[in-house]
Write a protein that holds these residues in place. Sequence first.
Motif, PDB file in Angstrom:
ATOM      1  N   PRO A   1     -45.889 -20.281 -10.077  1.00  0.00           N
ATOM      2  CA  PRO A   1     -44.441 -20.473 -10.215  1.00  0.00           C
ATOM      3  C   PRO A   1     -43.726 -19.284 -10.829  1.00  0.00           C
ATOM      4  N   ALA A   2     -44.454 -18.457 -11.567  1.00  0.00           N
ATOM      5  CA  ALA A   2     -43.816 -17.323 -12.236  1.00  0.00           C
ATOM      6  C   ALA A   2     -43.271 -16.304 -11.249  1.00  0.00           C
ATOM      7  N   VAL A   3     -43.768 -16.331  -9.996  1.00  0.00           N
ATOM      8  CA  VAL A   3     -43.302 -15.335  -9.028  1.00  0.00           C
ATOM      9  C   VAL A   3     -42.278 -15.925  -8.068  1.00  0.00           C
ATOM     10  N   ASP A   4     -41.795 -17.141  -8.348  1.00  0.00           N
ATOM     11  CA  ASP A   4     -40.749 -17.707  -7.514  1.00  0.00           C
ATOM     12  C   ASP A   4     -39.440 -16.966  -7.729  1.00  0.00           C
ATOM     13  N   ASN A   5     -38.418 -17.333  -6.952  1.00  0.00           N
ATOM     14  CA  ASN A   5     -37.143 -16.625  -7.006  1.00  0.00           C
ATOM     15  C   ASN A   5     -36.495 -16.724  -8.378  1.00  0.00           C
ATOM     16  N   PRO A   6     -36.038 -15.605  -8.914  1.00  0.00           N
ATOM     17  CA  PRO A   6     -35.316 -15.652 -10.190  1.00  0.00           C
ATOM     18  C   PRO A   6     -33.920 -16.238  -9.987  1.00  0.00           C
ATOM     19  N   THR A   7     -33.342 -16.743 -11.062  1.00  0.00           N
ATOM     20  CA  THR A   7     -31.963 -17.217 -11.009  1.00  0.00           C
ATOM     21  C   THR A   7     -31.028 -16.020 -11.115  1.00  0.00           C
ATOM     22  N   ILE A   8     -30.115 -15.901 -10.179  1.00  0.00           N
ATOM     23  CA  ILE A   8     -29.187 -14.767 -10.157  1.00  0.00           C
ATOM     24  C   ILE A   8     -27.852 -15.227 -10.738  1.00  0.00           C
ATOM     25  N   ASP A   9     -27.603 -14.855 -11.981  1.00  0.00           N
ATOM     26  CA  ASP A   9     -26.337 -15.219 -12.633  1.00  0.00           C
ATOM     27  C   ASP A   9     -25.292 -14.121 -12.505  1.00  0.00           C
ATOM     28  N   SER A  10     -25.745 -12.901 -12.260  1.00  0.00           N
ATOM     29  CA  SER A  10     -24.815 -11.776 -12.119  1.00  0.00           C
ATOM     30  C   SER A  10     -25.465 -10.701 -11.269  1.00  0.00           C
ATOM     31  N   VAL A  11     -24.648  -9.806 -10.738  1.00  0.00           N
ATOM     32  CA  VAL A  11     -25.153  -8.685  -9.957  1.00  0.00           C
ATOM     33  C   VAL A  11     -24.591  -7.399 -10.558  1.00  0.00           C
ATOM     34  N   SER A  12     -25.176  -6.287 -10.186  1.00  0.00           N
ATOM     35  CA  SER A  12     -24.747  -5.007 -10.737  1.00  0.00           C
ATOM     36  C   SER A  12     -23.357  -4.642 -10.239  1.00  0.00           C
ATOM     37  N   ALA A  13     -22.671  -3.835 -11.023  1.00  0.00           N
ATOM     38  CA  ALA A  13     -21.350  -3.350 -10.619  1.00  0.00           C
ATOM     39  C   ALA A  13     -21.443  -2.513  -9.355  1.00  0.00           C
ATOM     40  N   ASP A  14     -22.568  -1.791  -9.207  1.00  0.00           N
ATOM     41  CA  ASP A  14     -22.740  -0.952  -8.016  1.00  0.00           C
ATOM     42  C   ASP A  14     -22.815  -1.802  -6.756  1.00  0.00           C
ATOM     43  N   LEU A  15     -23.535  -2.924  -6.832  1.00  0.00           N
ATOM     44  CA  LEU A  15     -23.658  -3.797  -5.669  1.00  0.00           C
ATOM     45  C   LEU A  15     -22.311  -4.425  -5.315  1.00  0.00           C
ATOM     46  N   ALA A  16     -21.594  -4.883  -6.313  1.00  0.00           N
ATOM     47  CA  ALA A  16     -20.267  -5.448  -6.075  1.00  0.00           C
ATOM     48  C   ALA A  16     -19.332  -4.399  -5.469  1.00  0.00           C
ATOM     49  N   ALA A  17     -19.476  -3.167  -5.937  1.00  0.00           N
ATOM     50  CA  ALA A  17     -18.631  -2.089  -5.416  1.00  0.00           C
ATOM     51  C   ALA A  17     -18.948  -1.809  -3.950  1.00  0.00           C
ATOM     52  N   ARG A  18     -20.226  -1.895  -3.567  1.00  0.00           N
ATOM     53  CA  ARG A  18     -20.598  -1.661  -2.170  1.00  0.00           C
ATOM     54  C   ARG A  18     -19.916  -2.671  -1.247  1.00  0.00           C
ATOM     55  N   LEU A  19     -19.931  -3.935  -1.649  1.00  0.00           N
ATOM     56  CA  LEU A  19     -19.285  -4.958  -0.828  1.00  0.00           C
ATOM     57  C   LEU A  19     -17.782  -4.722  -0.748  1.00  0.00           C
ATOM     58  N   THR A  20     -17.199  -4.355  -1.881  1.00  0.00           N
ATOM     59  CA  THR A  20     -15.754  -4.112  -1.926  1.00  0.00           C
ATOM     60  C   THR A  20     -15.368  -2.925  -1.062  1.00  0.00           C
ATOM     61  N   VAL A  21     -16.128  -1.840  -1.159  1.00  0.00           N
ATOM     62  CA  VAL A  21     -15.848  -0.642  -0.355  1.00  0.00           C
ATOM     63  C   VAL A  21     -15.935  -0.974   1.130  1.00  0.00           C
ATOM     64  N   GLY A  22     -16.972  -1.734   1.511  1.00  0.00           N
ATOM     65  CA  GLY A  22     -17.111  -2.117   2.906  1.00  0.00           C
ATOM     66  C   GLY A  22     -15.936  -2.936   3.398  1.00  0.00           C
ATOM     67  N   LEU A  23     -15.431  -3.817   2.539  1.00  0.00           N
ATOM     68  CA  LEU A  23     -14.283  -4.647   2.898  1.00  0.00           C
ATOM     69  C   LEU A  23     -13.028  -3.792   3.073  1.00  0.00           C
ATOM     70  N   VAL A  24     -12.804  -2.878   2.130  1.00  0.00           N
ATOM     71  CA  VAL A  24     -11.620  -2.020   2.192  1.00  0.00           C
ATOM     72  C   VAL A  24     -11.677  -1.102   3.412  1.00  0.00           C
ATOM     73  N   GLU A  25     -12.866  -0.536   3.689  1.00  0.00           N
ATOM     74  CA  GLU A  25     -12.998   0.349   4.853  1.00  0.00           C
ATOM     75  C   GLU A  25     -12.727  -0.407   6.149  1.00  0.00           C
ATOM     76  N   THR A  26     -13.212  -1.641   6.226  1.00  0.00           N
ATOM     77  CA  THR A  26     -12.979  -2.439   7.426  1.00  0.00           C
ATOM     78  C   THR A  26     -11.501  -2.726   7.607  1.00  0.00           C
ATOM     79  N   MET A  27     -10.820  -3.026   6.503  1.00  0.00           N
ATOM     80  CA  MET A  27      -9.382  -3.255   6.575  1.00  0.00           C
ATOM     81  C   MET A  27      -8.647  -2.030   7.108  1.00  0.00           C
ATOM     82  N   GLY A  28      -9.052  -0.847   6.637  1.00  0.00           N
ATOM     83  CA  GLY A  28      -8.384   0.380   7.057  1.00  0.00           C
ATOM     84  C   GLY A  28      -8.618   0.720   8.513  1.00  0.00           C
ATOM     85  N   ARG A  29      -9.791   0.322   9.044  1.00  0.00           N
ATOM     86  CA  ARG A  29     -10.120   0.652  10.435  1.00  0.00           C
ATOM     87  C   ARG A  29      -9.642  -0.414  11.413  1.00  0.00           C
TER      88      ARG A  29
END
Length: 450
Positions: free
Chosen positions: A340-368
């Motif tokens: 059980p120790a190798v099961d999926n961890p609980t994800i309560d937060s993500v890195s700022a870099d990962l959130a920024a990647r999603l945001t950048v992709g969204l903004v770029e799509t809007m612009g195109r």
Amino acid sequence: MDDPATGPGATRSDTGTPMKSGPTGLPAMVLHIGPHKTGTTTLQAGLGQNRASLREQGVVYPGRQNHELNAATAVSSRTVEPGQSVETSTAAWFEMLDEIRSSGARLGVLSSEFYSETPQERIEWLLERLGSDVQVVITLRPLASILPSQWQQYIQNRLVYPWDEWLQAILSEPRSGKITPTFWLRHRHDLLVRRWVEVAGRERVTVIAVDERDPEFVVRSFEELLDVVPGTLTPRDLRSNRSLALEEVELVRRFNQLYRSAGYTGTDYTTLIRYGAIRRLQEQPVAAGSHSIRLPGWAAQRAGEIARMMVTDIIDSGVKIMGPIRDLDRSARTPADNDPAVDNPTIDSVSADLAARLTVGLVETMGRYTPTRPPDPERAPVLTAIDRRNREQRAAERRRRTESEIEALRHKIDSVRRQIANQPLVAEATRRDLFSELRRRALRRLRPRR
């Protein structure tokens, strides 16, 4: 002793029967119906990117894209992606059929995982349009491998259920329910085979059991089935279709919760998120320290039980089988994974870099975002607002360019005027008329068209 066509040692050469021209003089047909997550993207890239080589060998893969998705869904289930037309997409499918029949080739190929969702009553209609000499090909992977891939694909289509909750709902009873009802329509593989056998006959159905130890197994098996030179279906350019890490899926899932509560539509989501921001995530490598999606021990056991039942029924159906069919009931976990120790961890937060990647992709799509026609404000309010803003920005940019060009022209006219003024042989009236005509023509060409 194992049956060589169905036992663990089964390979492509055991059952692969090359397809030849049909008895009617028209090309024979291969209809590949998936289902999803069984190597379809790679196979379709190989077919779509090697059309010329296939034609030289008497095989036609019609259309222009690797995967003519909307044409397939229009005729199989009478549905299309948001913003598309069933009527237009149906016409496109018949054009593909005409392309095959008028080609003079020995064989035509259609491929879409969405054919697997064809209702029972629609299968007969579809096969009648393809003719009597058609071979239905079904590619299968172990259920334990499909579950994580299919959950994250549903998340990319606005699902909000967490991994464990979704597994509980899916595996409690292997039949279509309220949560992602298409899952068992696609992945009760035994029933999928049976549906098509009932209409096509077992002699016209081939199952390719994917050997996960060999990444090229599906395309090599298809090359044998189509009787083309080995290597013909190797994709030249396979766009990133990598799986998302657990952290990435959780980020998209949380975004979906906000998106749904805001009342935005499927058309908006498909353009901005599914084919925009998420594709941006997939183009970049997985961040260090990220986790893959693990199948919990109880789920792996239950998936194995269901898979064994399906494999037995598929073998009993009498269809042609290529590949290690008995491997489809294997577990996705090693003994060490049952800790059980190798099961999926609980994800309560993500890195700022990962959130920024999603945001950048969204903004770029809007612009195109540049639709061929304005979106429907009721079906796509967000895209409507973005389109309006982008149109205003492009109009402003055109005005700035026009003003700049006019200013440059004025400087040029002034220069010409000075040169003319220094020519004593040209009469004053002639210089004035020449200047006026030059200015009139230039401004007429630069005037913005309405």
